[in-house]
Design an enzyme around this catalytic site. Structure first.
Site, PDB file in Angstrom:
ATOM      1  N   ASP A 115       0.901  -1.188  -0.094  1.00 19.92           N
ATOM      2  CA  ASP A 115      -0.037  -0.037  -0.011  1.00 19.92           C
ATOM      3  C   ASP A 115       0.678   1.370   0.020  1.00 19.92           C
ATOM      4  OD1 ASP A 115      -2.471  -1.704   0.184  1.00 19.92           O
ATOM      5  OD2 ASP A 115      -2.707  -1.335   2.229  1.00 19.92           O
ATOM      6  N   MET A 143      -6.133  -2.401  -4.044  1.00 16.50           N
ATOM      7  CA  MET A 143      -6.144  -2.472  -2.523  1.00 16.50           C
ATOM      8  C   MET A 143      -5.718  -1.143  -2.119  1.00 16.50           C
ATOM      9  SD  MET A 143      -4.265  -6.150  -1.511  1.00 16.50           S
ATOM     10  CE  MET A 143      -5.050  -7.365  -1.363  1.00 16.50           C
ATOM     11  N   ARG A 171     -19.381  -3.191 -15.693  1.00 16.49           N
ATOM     12  CA  ARG A 171     -18.733  -4.352 -15.250  1.00 16.49           C
ATOM     13  C   ARG A 171     -17.795  -4.034 -14.121  1.00 16.49           C
ATOM     14  NH1 ARG A 171     -22.224  -5.782 -17.435  1.00 16.49           N
ATOM     15  NH2 ARG A 171     -22.761  -7.691 -18.986  1.00 16.49           N
ATOM     16  N   GLN A 200      -2.695  -8.807  -6.557  1.00 18.80           N
ATOM     17  CA  GLN A 200      -1.837  -7.722  -6.345  1.00 18.80           C
ATOM     18  C   GLN A 200      -0.607  -8.074  -5.403  1.00 18.80           C
ATOM     19  OE1 GLN A 200      -4.174  -3.921  -5.897  1.00 18.80           O
ATOM     20  NE2 GLN A 200      -5.444  -5.541  -5.465  1.00 18.80           N
TER      21      GLN A 200
END
Length: 344
Positions: A128, A170, A268, A276
């Site tokens: 992150d 994420m 979609r 990831q």
């Protein structure tokens, strides 16, 4: 010294490169004995160890995941005296010091241990990129590359079917992955935790884009992004891990439904999830992880306890462990301003 190494929290591309670097410099140059604790702090508490040698760490540089395994165990969970438990476990294993490799939770434990006098040197890890104290964490570039590749592929199918594609990446507290992958992938909207969004505004931006002749759009959203009105598009399991974090997920599903309702465009959703985290680390992450590992074992050799390897500019430096567990490093607003040039 006999030094214990552990990996905690979520797996991350580059962990094995750190382990390899610690062992090569620690054993081959400094002459220390290295031992691995399996499955993070759980392995420390249970005395689950494995020798770390030149031979046992050969051929792991390019491998994703961690050869030591990982967990989200919290030695201080409940009313536990984590320091006493870890000290006792280290004595049983004959370990003099620890090098934990992890994110805010793993290094938060390391910080508490260090404050109580346990000999610790940390290595920051999170895809992150939201750890304070370091400009970049290894694993981040790999996650961005994976997300960018996915967005590239979604572009072709979106254009073929005249669809809106919503891609969830994420990022619980910070939108670094969404912003970097969104810019690299040419996203038409990027939604991040730092800036609550208005679904109506997003829909209006997509309509303007389509009115100008575009037949498809790509929306990238962080898992932790929330609407301004608090409408609860993100779903949670209600369960919390050992550090009190709820499992997030599903903001893209609710967002996709709302965008289709408001625009009438077929929509979609793709949730990249743990893909990831997996697979081979990029060259950048292998190099950064290696530099972190070397810096950490050098710090241990020099007795510079209570520190953490960190990237500052282009240099790897040592910073106080407390810096890593300060407030999360949030997305630079200037980066989002760059991205917004290409919206709508």
């Amino acid at each position: 010294m006999r030094i214990g190494v552990l990996t905690g929290g979520g797996d991350c591309p580059g962990l094995n490169a750190v382990i390899r670097a610690i062992v090569r410099k620690g054993a081959d140059v400094h002459g220390h004995e290295l031992v691995g604790f399996r499955y993070g702090w759980a392995g420390v508490l249970e005395g689950d160890t494995t020798p770390l040698t030149h031979e046992s760490t050969a051929g792991i540089l390019h491998r994703g995941g961690t050869i030591l395994g990982t967990s989200r165990t919290n030695p201080y969970g409940g009313d536990a005296d984590g320091t006493a438990a870890v000290r006792e476990a280290m004595e049983r294993a004959g370990v003099d010091a620890l090098i934990p490799i992890g994110g805010e939770d793993t290094l938060g434990v390391a910080g508490r241990l260090s404050a109580d006098g346990v000999q610790v040197v940390g290595v920051p890890k999170t895809i992150d990129n939201d750890l304070a104290g370091t400009d970049v964490t290894f694993g981040f570039q790999t996650a961005v590359q994976i997300a960018s590749d996915a967005i590239d592929r979604l572009h072709t199918t979106a254009e073929s079917h005249n669809r809106v594609m919503v891609v969830e990446v994420m990022g619980r507290h910070a939108g670094w992955i969404a912003a970097h992958a969104g810019i690299a992938g040419g996203a038409d909207a990027i939604l991040v935790p730092e800036r609550p969004f208005d679904v109506g505004d997003v829909a209006a931006s997509l309509r303007r884009r389509h009115e100008r002749g575009r037949t498809f759009s790509i929306v990238v959203v962080s898992e932790g992004a929330v609407p301004k009105d608090g409408s609860g598009l993100t779903t949670t399991s209600g369960e919390k891990d050992a550090f009190g974090h709820e499992r997030l997920g599903g903001v893209a599903v609710g967002l996709g439904q709302e965008l289709e309702r408001l625009t009438g465009y077929e929509t979609r959703v793709t949730i990249l999830g743990h893909v990831q985290r997996g697979g081979t680390p990029t060259a950048y992450d292998r190099v950064l992880a290696t530099r972190f590992g070397v810096a950490a074992i050098d710090a241990a050799h020099e007795g510079r306890w209570g520190t953490m390897a960190a990237l500052r500019g282009t240099e790897v430096e040592l910073v106080p462990l407390a810096d890593a567990v300060a407030e999360p490093k949030l997305l630079d607003p200037a980066l989002l301003e760059v991205a917004e040039v290409f919206f709508g």
